[in-house]
Design a protein around this motif. Structure first.
Motif, PDB file in Angstrom:
ATOM      1  N   ALA A  22    -175.260  55.917 112.543  1.00 27.20           N
ATOM      2  CA  ALA A  22    -174.393  55.849 111.358  1.00 27.20           C
ATOM      3  C   ALA A  22    -173.212  54.904 111.550  1.00 27.20           C
ATOM      4  CB  ALA A  22    -173.879  57.246 111.011  1.00 27.20           C
ATOM      5  N   LEU A  23    -173.100  54.306 112.738  1.00 31.19           N
ATOM      6  CA  LEU A  23    -171.923  53.473 113.019  1.00 31.19           C
ATOM      7  C   LEU A  23    -171.850  52.249 112.111  1.00 31.19           C
ATOM      8  CD1 LEU A  23    -169.370  52.973 114.634  1.00 31.19           C
ATOM      9  CD2 LEU A  23    -170.773  51.804 116.347  1.00 31.19           C
ATOM     10  N   LEU A  24    -172.941  51.535 111.942  1.00 30.94           N
ATOM     11  CA  LEU A  24    -172.896  50.334 111.107  1.00 30.94           C
ATOM     12  C   LEU A  24    -172.436  50.650 109.683  1.00 30.94           C
ATOM     13  CD1 LEU A  24    -173.229  47.300 110.872  1.00 30.94           C
ATOM     14  CD2 LEU A  24    -175.658  47.674 110.375  1.00 30.94           C
ATOM     15  N   PRO A  25    -173.009  51.662 109.002  1.00 31.21           N
ATOM     16  CA  PRO A  25    -172.500  51.974 107.663  1.00 31.21           C
ATOM     17  C   PRO A  25    -171.024  52.405 107.667  1.00 31.21           C
ATOM     18  CG  PRO A  25    -174.611  53.058 108.024  1.00 31.21           C
ATOM     19  CD  PRO A  25    -174.210  52.439 109.328  1.00 31.21           C
ATOM     20  N   CYS A  26    -170.613  53.117 108.701  1.00 29.19           N
ATOM     21  CA  CYS A  26    -169.194  53.514 108.781  1.00 29.19           C
ATOM     22  C   CYS A  26    -168.296  52.290 108.912  1.00 29.19           C
ATOM     23  CB  CYS A  26    -168.968  54.451 109.964  1.00 29.19           C
ATOM     24  SG  CYS A  26    -169.508  56.147 109.692  1.00 29.19           S
ATOM     25  N   LEU A  27    -168.703  51.349 109.751  1.00 31.89           N
ATOM     26  CA  LEU A  27    -167.903  50.135 109.923  1.00 31.89           C
ATOM     27  C   LEU A  27    -167.935  49.248 108.681  1.00 31.89           C
ATOM     28  CD1 LEU A  27    -168.683  49.199 113.632  1.00 31.89           C
ATOM     29  CD2 LEU A  27    -166.573  50.213 112.713  1.00 31.89           C
ATOM     30  N   GLU A  28    -169.059  49.232 107.986  1.00 33.88           N
ATOM     31  CA  GLU A  28    -169.125  48.470 106.728  1.00 33.88           C
ATOM     32  C   GLU A  28    -168.176  49.065 105.698  1.00 33.88           C
ATOM     33  OE1 GLU A  28    -173.692  46.772 106.988  1.00 33.88           O
ATOM     34  OE2 GLU A  28    -173.348  48.744 106.079  1.00 33.88           O
ATOM     35  N   ARG A  29    -168.114  50.376 105.629  1.00 36.41           N
ATOM     36  CA  ARG A  29    -167.180  51.038 104.704  1.00 36.41           C
ATOM     37  C   ARG A  29    -165.743  50.749 105.118  1.00 36.41           C
ATOM     38  NH1 ARG A  29    -164.114  51.679 101.462  1.00 36.41           N
ATOM     39  NH2 ARG A  29    -163.327  53.639 100.665  1.00 36.41           N
ATOM     40  N   LEU A  30    -165.484  50.765 106.412  1.00 29.37           N
ATOM     41  CA  LEU A  30    -164.143  50.448 106.911  1.00 29.37           C
ATOM     42  C   LEU A  30    -163.765  49.014 106.555  1.00 29.37           C
ATOM     43  CD1 LEU A  30    -161.614  51.167 108.546  1.00 29.37           C
ATOM     44  CD2 LEU A  30    -162.909  50.652 110.622  1.00 29.37           C
ATOM     45  N   ARG A  31    -164.694  48.085 106.681  1.00 23.07           N
ATOM     46  CA  ARG A  31    -164.416  46.692 106.317  1.00 23.07           C
ATOM     47  C   ARG A  31    -164.104  46.572 104.825  1.00 23.07           C
ATOM     48  NH1 ARG A  31    -166.596  42.372 104.045  1.00 23.07           N
ATOM     49  NH2 ARG A  31    -165.958  40.319 104.782  1.00 23.07           N
ATOM     50  N   GLU A  32    -164.862  47.269 103.978  1.00 25.42           N
ATOM     51  CA  GLU A  32    -164.573  47.264 102.540  1.00 25.42           C
ATOM     52  C   GLU A  32    -163.155  47.769 102.278  1.00 25.42           C
ATOM     53  OE1 GLU A  32    -167.510  49.638 100.562  1.00 25.42           O
ATOM     54  OE2 GLU A  32    -169.166  48.427 101.319  1.00 25.42           O
ATOM     55  N   HIS A  33    -162.797  48.829 102.990  1.00 30.73           N
ATOM     56  CA  HIS A  33    -161.444  49.373 102.849  1.00 30.73           C
ATOM     57  C   HIS A  33    -160.410  48.332 103.270  1.00 30.73           C
ATOM     58  CE1 HIS A  33    -157.958  52.002 103.325  1.00 30.73           C
ATOM     59  NE2 HIS A  33    -157.775  51.344 104.450  1.00 30.73           N
ATOM     60  N   LEU A  34    -160.647  47.685 104.417  1.00 30.58           N
ATOM     61  CA  LEU A  34    -159.698  46.686 104.907  1.00 30.58           C
ATOM     62  C   LEU A  34    -159.520  45.548 103.914  1.00 30.58           C
ATOM     63  CD1 LEU A  34    -160.746  46.469 108.672  1.00 30.58           C
ATOM     64  CD2 LEU A  34    -158.659  47.502 107.740  1.00 30.58           C
ATOM     65  N   LEU A  35    -160.613  45.101 103.310  1.00 30.35           N
ATOM     66  CA  LEU A  35    -160.513  44.024 102.312  1.00 30.35           C
ATOM     67  C   LEU A  35    -159.612  44.439 101.148  1.00 30.35           C
ATOM     68  CD1 LEU A  35    -164.190  42.736 102.209  1.00 30.35           C
ATOM     69  CD2 LEU A  35    -162.172  41.419 102.876  1.00 30.35           C
ATOM     70  N   ALA A  36    -159.810  45.657 100.645  1.00 32.88           N
ATOM     71  CA  ALA A  36    -159.000  46.138  99.524  1.00 32.88           C
ATOM     72  C   ALA A  36    -157.561  46.411  99.960  1.00 32.88           C
ATOM     73  CB  ALA A  36    -159.623  47.403  98.932  1.00 32.88           C
ATOM     74  N   HIS A  37    -157.403  47.080 101.082  1.00 30.51           N
ATOM     75  CA  HIS A  37    -156.088  47.455 101.625  1.00 30.51           C
ATOM     76  C   HIS A  37    -155.248  46.204 101.888  1.00 30.51           C
ATOM     77  CE1 HIS A  37    -154.099  49.666 105.342  1.00 30.51           C
ATOM     78  NE2 HIS A  37    -153.239  48.888 104.739  1.00 30.51           N
ATOM     79  N   PHE A  38    -155.798  45.287 102.663  1.00 30.73           N
ATOM     80  CA  PHE A  38    -155.054  44.080 103.000  1.00 30.73           C
ATOM     81  C   PHE A  38    -154.866  43.191 101.771  1.00 30.73           C
ATOM     82  CE2 PHE A  38    -156.702  44.118 107.674  1.00 30.73           C
ATOM     83  CZ  PHE A  38    -155.911  45.218 107.955  1.00 30.73           C
ATOM     84  N   GLY A  39    -155.862  43.145 100.905  1.00 33.61           N
ATOM     85  CA  GLY A  39    -155.731  42.350  99.689  1.00 33.61           C
ATOM     86  C   GLY A  39    -154.582  42.823  98.817  1.00 33.61           C
ATOM     87  N   GLN A  40    -154.450  44.146  98.696  1.00 33.56           N
ATOM     88  CA  GLN A  40    -153.358  44.705  97.903  1.00 33.56           C
ATOM     89  C   GLN A  40    -152.006  44.356  98.516  1.00 33.56           C
ATOM     90  OE1 GLN A  40    -152.833  49.051  97.940  1.00 33.56           O
ATOM     91  NE2 GLN A  40    -152.572  48.941  95.724  1.00 33.56           N
ATOM     92  N   GLU A  41    -151.885  44.545  99.831  1.00 35.34           N
ATOM     93  CA  GLU A  41    -150.614  44.228 100.485  1.00 35.34           C
ATOM     94  C   GLU A  41    -150.313  42.731 100.414  1.00 35.34           C
ATOM     95  OE1 GLU A  41    -150.340  45.791 104.448  1.00 35.34           O
ATOM     96  OE2 GLU A  41    -150.622  47.858 103.768  1.00 35.34           O
ATOM     97  N   ASP A  42    -151.324  41.907 100.638  1.00 41.30           N
ATOM     98  CA  ASP A  42    -151.111  40.452 100.553  1.00 41.30           C
ATOM     99  C   ASP A  42    -150.618  40.059  99.159  1.00 41.30           C
ATOM    100  OD1 ASP A  42    -152.110  40.478 103.144  1.00 41.30           O
ATOM    101  OD2 ASP A  42    -153.933  39.342 102.662  1.00 41.30           O
ATOM    102  N   ASP A  43    -151.185  40.676  98.145  1.00 39.06           N
ATOM    103  CA  ASP A  43    -150.774  40.413  96.768  1.00 39.06           C
ATOM    104  C   ASP A  43    -149.321  40.827  96.550  1.00 39.06           C
ATOM    105  OD1 ASP A  43    -151.424  39.546  94.069  1.00 39.06           O
ATOM    106  OD2 ASP A  43    -151.350  41.675  93.516  1.00 39.06           O
ATOM    107  N   TRP A  44    -148.955  42.002  97.040  1.00 43.38           N
ATOM    108  CA  TRP A  44    -147.561  42.460  96.915  1.00 43.38           C
ATOM    109  C   TRP A  44    -146.609  41.470  97.593  1.00 43.38           C
ATOM    110  CZ3 TRP A  44    -148.711  48.068  98.868  1.00 43.38           C
ATOM    111  CH2 TRP A  44    -149.210  48.836  97.817  1.00 43.38           C
TER     112      TRP A  44
END
Length: 127
Positions: A22-44
């Motif tokens: 299950a590690l690959l799907p967990c890391l893929e979900r984490l990457r999706e989160h990072l894209l949204a998380h960092f994207g929001q902060e970068d925008d701010w």
């Protein structure tokens, strides 16, 4: 920001605790989160002309680049590198949040409300 940080902690914890298959799907979900998380902060940072934006955005970019490299290796079967990456994120994040994210939060609060946010810290338990 706190809710996004809590989600980050939860996703890293899942990646550290999940079975190998299950590690690959967990890391893929984490990457999706990072894209949204960092994207929001970068925008701010861009919208508010945050003085330390370049450094902060650069750090986000380096983490995302590492995530892409790790995902490719895990997809080829290198589970150990995926676990190591999750452990490094767990170690890296408190300093990032305490210094860069807290400075961004203070900057945005000062611009919007004219003051700094109140920060509460838990006292370490002494058992």
């Amino acid at each position: 920001m706190d809710a996004v940080h809590a989600e980050f902690d939860e996703l890293v914890g899942r990646a550290l605790a999940c079975p190998d298959d299950a590690l690959l799907p967990c890391l893929e979900r984490l990457r999706e989160h990072l894209l949204a998380h960092f994207g929001q902060e970068d925008d701010w940072m861009r919208k508010t002309a945050f003085p330390a934006a370049d450094c902060h955005i650069d750090e986000h970019g380096k983490v995302l680049a590492s995530a892409d490299q790790v995902l490719a290796l895990v997809a080829r079967g290198d589970v150990a590198i995926g676990r190591s990456f999750a452990a490094e994120l767990e170690h890296w994040f408190p300093g990032h949040a305490d210094y860069l994210d807290s400075a961004l939060a203070a900057w945005m609060c000062k611009r919007q409300f004219g003051g700094k946010p109140v920060v509460l810290h838990r006292r370490p338990s002494h058992a």
